[in-house]
Design a protein around this motif. Structure first.
Motif, PDB file in Angstrom:
ATOM      1  N   LYS A   1     -13.664   3.416  -4.460  1.00 38.36           N
ATOM      2  CA  LYS A   1     -13.919   2.007  -4.782  1.00 38.36           C
ATOM      3  C   LYS A   1     -14.158   1.153  -3.532  1.00 38.36           C
ATOM      4  CE  LYS A   1     -11.758   1.664  -9.288  1.00 38.36           C
ATOM      5  NZ  LYS A   1     -10.810   0.944 -10.128  1.00 38.36           N
ATOM      6  N   ASN A   2     -14.868   1.707  -2.573  1.00 39.11           N
ATOM      7  CA  ASN A   2     -15.193   1.005  -1.322  1.00 39.11           C
ATOM      8  C   ASN A   2     -13.960   0.518  -0.564  1.00 39.11           C
ATOM      9  OD1 ASN A   2     -18.031   1.302  -1.509  1.00 39.11           O
ATOM     10  ND2 ASN A   2     -18.060  -0.320  -3.043  1.00 39.11           N
ATOM     11  N   THR A   3     -12.859   1.250  -0.684  1.00 43.02           N
ATOM     12  CA  THR A   3     -11.624   0.888   0.029  1.00 43.02           C
ATOM     13  C   THR A   3     -11.559   1.524   1.408  1.00 43.02           C
ATOM     14  OG1 THR A   3     -10.452   2.775  -0.933  1.00 43.02           O
ATOM     15  CG2 THR A   3     -10.308   0.660  -2.121  1.00 43.02           C
ATOM     16  N   GLY A   4     -12.461   2.470   1.686  1.00 46.17           N
ATOM     17  CA  GLY A   4     -12.394   3.201   2.934  1.00 46.17           C
ATOM     18  C   GLY A   4     -11.408   4.354   2.889  1.00 46.17           C
ATOM     19  N   VAL A   5     -10.859   4.611   1.707  1.00 49.60           N
ATOM     20  CA  VAL A   5      -9.867   5.671   1.526  1.00 49.60           C
ATOM     21  C   VAL A   5     -10.542   6.885   0.886  1.00 49.60           C
ATOM     22  CG1 VAL A   5      -7.722   6.316   0.363  1.00 49.60           C
ATOM     23  CG2 VAL A   5      -7.989   4.010   1.283  1.00 49.60           C
ATOM     24  N   ASP A   6     -10.391   8.033   1.537  1.00 49.48           N
ATOM     25  CA  ASP A   6     -10.878   9.293   0.983  1.00 49.48           C
ATOM     26  C   ASP A   6      -9.702  10.080   0.427  1.00 49.48           C
ATOM     27  OD1 ASP A   6     -13.433   8.694   1.955  1.00 49.48           O
ATOM     28  OD2 ASP A   6     -13.149   9.874   3.778  1.00 49.48           O
ATOM     29  N   VAL A   7     -10.005  10.992  -0.489  1.00 46.08           N
ATOM     30  CA  VAL A   7      -9.018  11.949  -0.980  1.00 46.08           C
ATOM     31  C   VAL A   7      -9.460  13.305  -0.471  1.00 46.08           C
ATOM     32  CG1 VAL A   7      -7.974  13.007  -3.020  1.00 46.08           C
ATOM     33  CG2 VAL A   7      -8.509  10.556  -3.024  1.00 46.08           C
ATOM     34  N   VAL A   8      -8.531  14.026   0.182  1.00 42.57           N
ATOM     35  CA  VAL A   8      -8.869  15.324   0.776  1.00 42.57           C
ATOM     36  C   VAL A   8      -7.925  16.405   0.264  1.00 42.57           C
ATOM     37  CG1 VAL A   8      -9.810  14.322   2.893  1.00 42.57           C
ATOM     38  CG2 VAL A   8      -7.396  14.936   2.807  1.00 42.57           C
TER      39      VAL A   8
ATOM     40  N   PRO B   1      -3.262  20.936  -4.049  1.00 39.47           N
ATOM     41  CA  PRO B   1      -2.770  19.628  -3.617  1.00 39.47           C
ATOM     42  C   PRO B   1      -3.833  18.823  -2.871  1.00 39.47           C
ATOM     43  CG  PRO B   1      -1.834  21.358  -2.246  1.00 39.47           C
ATOM     44  CD  PRO B   1      -2.627  22.037  -3.322  1.00 39.47           C
ATOM     45  N   VAL B   2      -3.799  17.513  -3.102  1.00 36.36           N
ATOM     46  CA  VAL B   2      -4.702  16.574  -2.439  1.00 36.36           C
ATOM     47  C   VAL B   2      -3.904  15.348  -2.003  1.00 36.36           C
ATOM     48  CG1 VAL B   2      -6.737  17.336  -3.731  1.00 36.36           C
ATOM     49  CG2 VAL B   2      -5.386  15.428  -4.585  1.00 36.36           C
ATOM     50  N   LYS B   3      -4.475  14.581  -1.082  1.00 39.72           N
ATOM     51  CA  LYS B   3      -3.814  13.349  -0.633  1.00 39.72           C
ATOM     52  C   LYS B   3      -4.864  12.356  -0.160  1.00 39.72           C
ATOM     53  CE  LYS B   3      -3.340  14.304   4.240  1.00 39.72           C
ATOM     54  NZ  LYS B   3      -2.594  13.908   5.393  1.00 39.72           N
ATOM     55  N   THR B   4      -4.459  11.099  -0.068  1.00 38.99           N
ATOM     56  CA  THR B   4      -5.336  10.083   0.500  1.00 38.99           C
ATOM     57  C   THR B   4      -5.273  10.178   2.024  1.00 38.99           C
ATOM     58  OG1 THR B   4      -3.540   8.445   0.344  1.00 38.99           O
ATOM     59  CG2 THR B   4      -5.176   8.458  -1.432  1.00 38.99           C
ATOM     60  N   THR B   5      -6.349   9.757   2.675  1.00 32.93           N
ATOM     61  CA  THR B   5      -6.399   9.819   4.133  1.00 32.93           C
ATOM     62  C   THR B   5      -5.674   8.652   4.788  1.00 32.93           C
ATOM     63  OG1 THR B   5      -8.547   8.710   4.066  1.00 32.93           O
ATOM     64  CG2 THR B   5      -8.543  11.137   4.231  1.00 32.93           C
ATOM     65  N   LYS B   6      -5.424   7.606   4.016  1.00 36.64           N
ATOM     66  CA  LYS B   6      -4.633   6.466   4.484  1.00 36.64           C
ATOM     67  C   LYS B   6      -4.082   5.743   3.268  1.00 36.64           C
ATOM     68  CE  LYS B   6      -8.719   3.575   5.272  1.00 36.64           C
ATOM     69  NZ  LYS B   6      -9.471   2.814   6.266  1.00 36.64           N
TER      70      LYS B   6
ATOM     71  N   LYS C   1       0.844  -1.187   0.000  1.00 37.47           N
ATOM     72  CA  LYS C   1       0.000   0.000   0.000  1.00 37.47           C
ATOM     73  C   LYS C   1       0.883   1.242   0.000  1.00 37.47           C
ATOM     74  CE  LYS C   1      -3.595  -2.239   2.730  1.00 37.47           C
ATOM     75  NZ  LYS C   1      -4.273  -2.267   4.019  1.00 37.47           N
ATOM     76  N   ARG C   2       0.321   2.335  -0.491  1.00 39.12           N
ATOM     77  CA  ARG C   2       1.035   3.609  -0.500  1.00 39.12           C
ATOM     78  C   ARG C   2       0.063   4.752  -0.244  1.00 39.12           C
ATOM     79  NH1 ARG C   2       4.337   0.310  -0.588  1.00 39.12           N
ATOM     80  NH2 ARG C   2       6.161   0.067  -1.911  1.00 39.12           N
ATOM     81  N   MET C   3       0.572   5.808   0.358  1.00 38.52           N
ATOM     82  CA  MET C   3      -0.156   7.075   0.419  1.00 38.52           C
ATOM     83  C   MET C   3      -0.043   7.685  -0.974  1.00 38.52           C
ATOM     84  SD  MET C   3      -1.400   7.636   3.460  1.00 38.52           S
ATOM     85  CE  MET C   3      -1.720   9.387   3.522  1.00 38.52           C
ATOM     86  N   VAL C   4      -1.064   8.394  -1.398  1.00 40.69           N
ATOM     87  CA  VAL C   4      -1.051   9.038  -2.707  1.00 40.69           C
ATOM     88  C   VAL C   4      -1.201  10.542  -2.513  1.00 40.69           C
ATOM     89  CG1 VAL C   4      -2.255   9.264  -4.918  1.00 40.69           C
ATOM     90  CG2 VAL C   4      -1.991   7.009  -3.868  1.00 40.69           C
ATOM     91  N   THR C   5      -0.331  11.295  -3.155  1.00 37.20           N
ATOM     92  CA  THR C   5      -0.454  12.748  -3.201  1.00 37.20           C
ATOM     93  C   THR C   5      -0.502  13.159  -4.665  1.00 37.20           C
ATOM     94  OG1 THR C   5       1.931  13.103  -3.154  1.00 37.20           O
ATOM     95  CG2 THR C   5       0.793  13.061  -1.035  1.00 37.20           C
TER      96      THR C   5
END
Length: 118
Positions: free
Chosen positions: A105-112, A66-71, A48-52
């Protein structure tokens, strides 16, 4: 199967060696703390990786924000997530922490958003 990793779970950066004869029989060496073993197992099974990234805003003062994933998100989803991020055009105002993409995609990951544009 042997794999080598450099652990990123703490600042030490241990050189890890993972030896997997089966999915259940995994031996890890080189870690100086317990987090290294956890990191190697996760990296082997489900990396897994954080995405920015940045999103378009359409605002002439700042055309991208700029945006990033919450996890961290599974590596297999990164390219499609980036494609979706790059297709988004945000309406101003945008507040730091505002959810741009919810539960990708129902991963529980948001982009903020990581910056405000008022």
């Amino acid at each position: 199967m042997k794999r080598n990793y450099i652990c990123i779970a703490c600042p030490v950066g241990c050189h890890l060696e993972l030896d997997a004869t089966t999915q259940e029989d995994i031996k890890i060496s080189g870690n100086k703390c317990g987090r290294g073993e956890i990191y190697a197992r996760e990296e082997y099974a489900e990396p897994k990786r954080m995405v920015t990234a940045t999103c378009r805003t359409g605002d002439e003062r700042l055309d991208r924000i700029p945006v990033k994933t919450t996890k961290p998100i599974l590596k297999e989803h990164i390219q499609s997530l980036l494609d979706e991020i790059y297709s988004v055009k945000l309406a101003v105002p945008v507040k730091r922490g505002q959810v741009i993409i919810q539960n990708y995609k129902n991963t529980g990951v948001d982009v903020v958003a990581t910056r405000s544009l008022l």
